[in-house]
Design an enzyme around this catalytic site. Structure first.
Site, PDB file in Angstrom:
ATOM      1  CB  CYS A  73      11.053 -52.075 -61.249  1.00 34.69           C
ATOM      2  SG  CYS A  73      12.549 -50.676 -60.951  1.00 34.69           S
ATOM      3  CB  CYS A  76       9.412 -47.597 -63.170  1.00 35.57           C
ATOM      4  SG  CYS A  76      10.709 -48.748 -64.089  1.00 35.57           S
ATOM      5  CB  CYS A 122      15.188 -50.845 -63.896  1.00 34.99           C
ATOM      6  SG  CYS A 122      13.828 -50.440 -64.909  1.00 34.99           S
ATOM      7  CB  CYS A 125      13.545 -46.079 -63.426  1.00 32.19           C
ATOM      8  SG  CYS A 125      13.597 -48.087 -62.512  1.00 32.19           S
ATOM      9  CB  CYS A 145      22.822 -63.396 -58.537  1.00 34.42           C
ATOM     10  SG  CYS A 145      22.974 -63.382 -57.455  1.00 34.42           S
TER      11      CYS A 145
END
Length: 161
Positions: A73, A76, A122, A125, A145
């Site tokens: 990510c 984070c 995510c 976060c 995707c």
């Protein structure tokens, strides 16, 4: 109207009765400060992760990447996907058949654009990553995707190099 509903391995099954933005508070391990993120991220990264934007098809940095490693990510640094699960879907965005591990991403209903889709965020976060569809490879049947702008790639060191 198109309806894309995906049953995910984590048991998250969308139901048409809930709205796109839940009134329930989201509890994520990492709390993000929007002003700090505006300084840290590029405008495209901020738009994709915080405003549910998307990058143009076939324009993302990782769309054609075939290197070994993991995808994290951009907000984070939570591990999200492994390169072994990446495949060429022809969609114009990086596509993955599975998440890196149980609970690394969460799914949410998305009623935007006149259809029901399954948004992927995510799990650490809450950053928007993209969407998941049920037209992926036979191994899982899923196609995550994902916007390249939401990802950081960390390649694996090759022995002897």
């Amino acid at each position: 109207m198109f309806r894309y509903i995906v049953d995910l391995p984590d048991g998250g099954k969308p139901t048409p009765k809930r709205k796109f933005r839940s009134t329930e508070p989201e509890n994520y391990e990492v709390k993000v400060d929007k002003e700090e993120l505006k300084q840290k991220l590029t405008p495209l990264q901020y738009s994709c992760t915080q405003e549910k934007g998307t990058e143009r098809a076939f324009a993302g940095e990782y769309t054609d990447l075939k290197d070994d490693g993991n995808f994290y990510c951009v907000v984070c640094d939570n591990i999200l996907f492994k390169s072994g699960d990446k495949f060429d879907s022809g969609s114009g965005w990086p596509s993955f058949s599975d998440m890196a591990g149980q609970g690394t991403v969460k799914s949410k209903e998305d009623y935007s654009h006149g259809m029901l889709r399954t948004e992927v965020v995510c799990a650490k976060c809450g950053a928007h990553l993209g969407h998941v569809f049920n037209d992926g490879p036979k191994t899982t049947g899923l196609r995550y995707c994902i916007n390249s702008a939401c990802l950081n790639f960390k390649g694996e060191a090759k022995p002897g190099l």
